[in-house]
Design a protein around this motif. Structure first.
Motif, short mmCIF file in Angstrom:
data_model
loop_
_atom_site.label_atom_id
_atom_site.label_comp_id
_atom_site.label_asym_id
_atom_site.label_seq_id
_atom_site.Cartn_x
_atom_site.Cartn_y
_atom_site.Cartn_z
N ALA A 2 26.65 74.60 104.87
CA ALA A 2 27.52 74.93 105.99
C ALA A 2 27.21 74.02 107.17
O ALA A 2 26.05 73.69 107.43
CB ALA A 2 27.32 76.39 106.38
N ASP A 3 28.25 73.64 107.88
CA ASP A 3 28.04 72.78 109.04
C ASP A 3 28.10 73.56 110.35
O ASP A 3 27.85 73.00 111.42
CB ASP A 3 29.05 71.64 109.06
CG ASP A 3 30.50 72.12 109.03
OD1 ASP A 3 30.73 73.32 108.83
OD2 ASP A 3 31.39 71.28 109.21
N GLY A 32 33.42 77.77 106.28
CA GLY A 32 32.34 76.80 106.36
C GLY A 32 31.18 77.18 107.26
O GLY A 32 30.35 76.33 107.60
#
Length: 172
Positions: A2-3, A32
């Motif tokens: 995940a960003d 995300g």
């Protein structure tokens, strides 16, 4: 990987296993986000007049690890000063809008936030909510758990409505 990172701060009697958090957590993962679910420590020792300090003490180290979105419900809305001071985007589920420790920091927040509550919740104030942000989900007859009277399917529809609003807000 995940960003982005989302932190879920529960209520006193509504932890992250409750339907709002289960579905919102899944929605955020699909967008995300890495999702960090807070579990309050020593909740049995919480005195109502100490709620702001209690929340700040437990959430500050979690937020220090970085956060892109803070989702707080009820007791978790006492994190409003932390979000305002740090410029964190936030979602407040059934926030305690009748408490100055919550609504005052929301009034000075610079990052966008979404408020969701129901007209049957005595701690919700739709007029105040709409004054604070254009991002408001107000549900007629919903209580503090965002449940509405009648067939359970109506409450499931409310859950879907809130989740959709959060998905749209978090994606933007």
């Amino acid at each position: 990987m995940a960003d982005r990172r989302a932190v879920l701060a529960p209520g006193r009697g509504y932890d992250t296993r409750g339907p709002l958090f289960v579905y919102l957590g899944e929605a955020l993962r699909r967008l995300g986000f890495e999702v960090h679910e807070v579990t309050w420590q020593r909740l049995d020792q919480l005195r109502p007049e100490a709620a702001s300090g209690f929340v700040a003490e437990q959430l500050t180290p979690v937020l220090d690890d970085g956060v892109d979105l803070l989702v707080g419900k009820s007791l978790g809305s006492f994190a409003a000063p932390l979000a305002a001071d740090r410029g964190i985007r936030a979602v407040w589920l059934t926030p305690l809008l009748t408490d100055p420790a919550v609504h005052d920091p929301l009034g000075r927040a610079t990052a966008p936030f979404l408020l969701a509550g129901g007209t049957a919740d005595t701690l919700w104030n739709g007029e105040v909510a709409r004054r604070l942000t254009p991002h408001v989900v107000e549900v007629a007859d919903a209580d503090h758990s965002m449940m509405v009277p009648g067939p359970l399917a109506r409450s499931a529809e409310v859950l879907g409505r809130v989740c959709t609003a959060v998905e749209e807000f978090a994606a933007g």
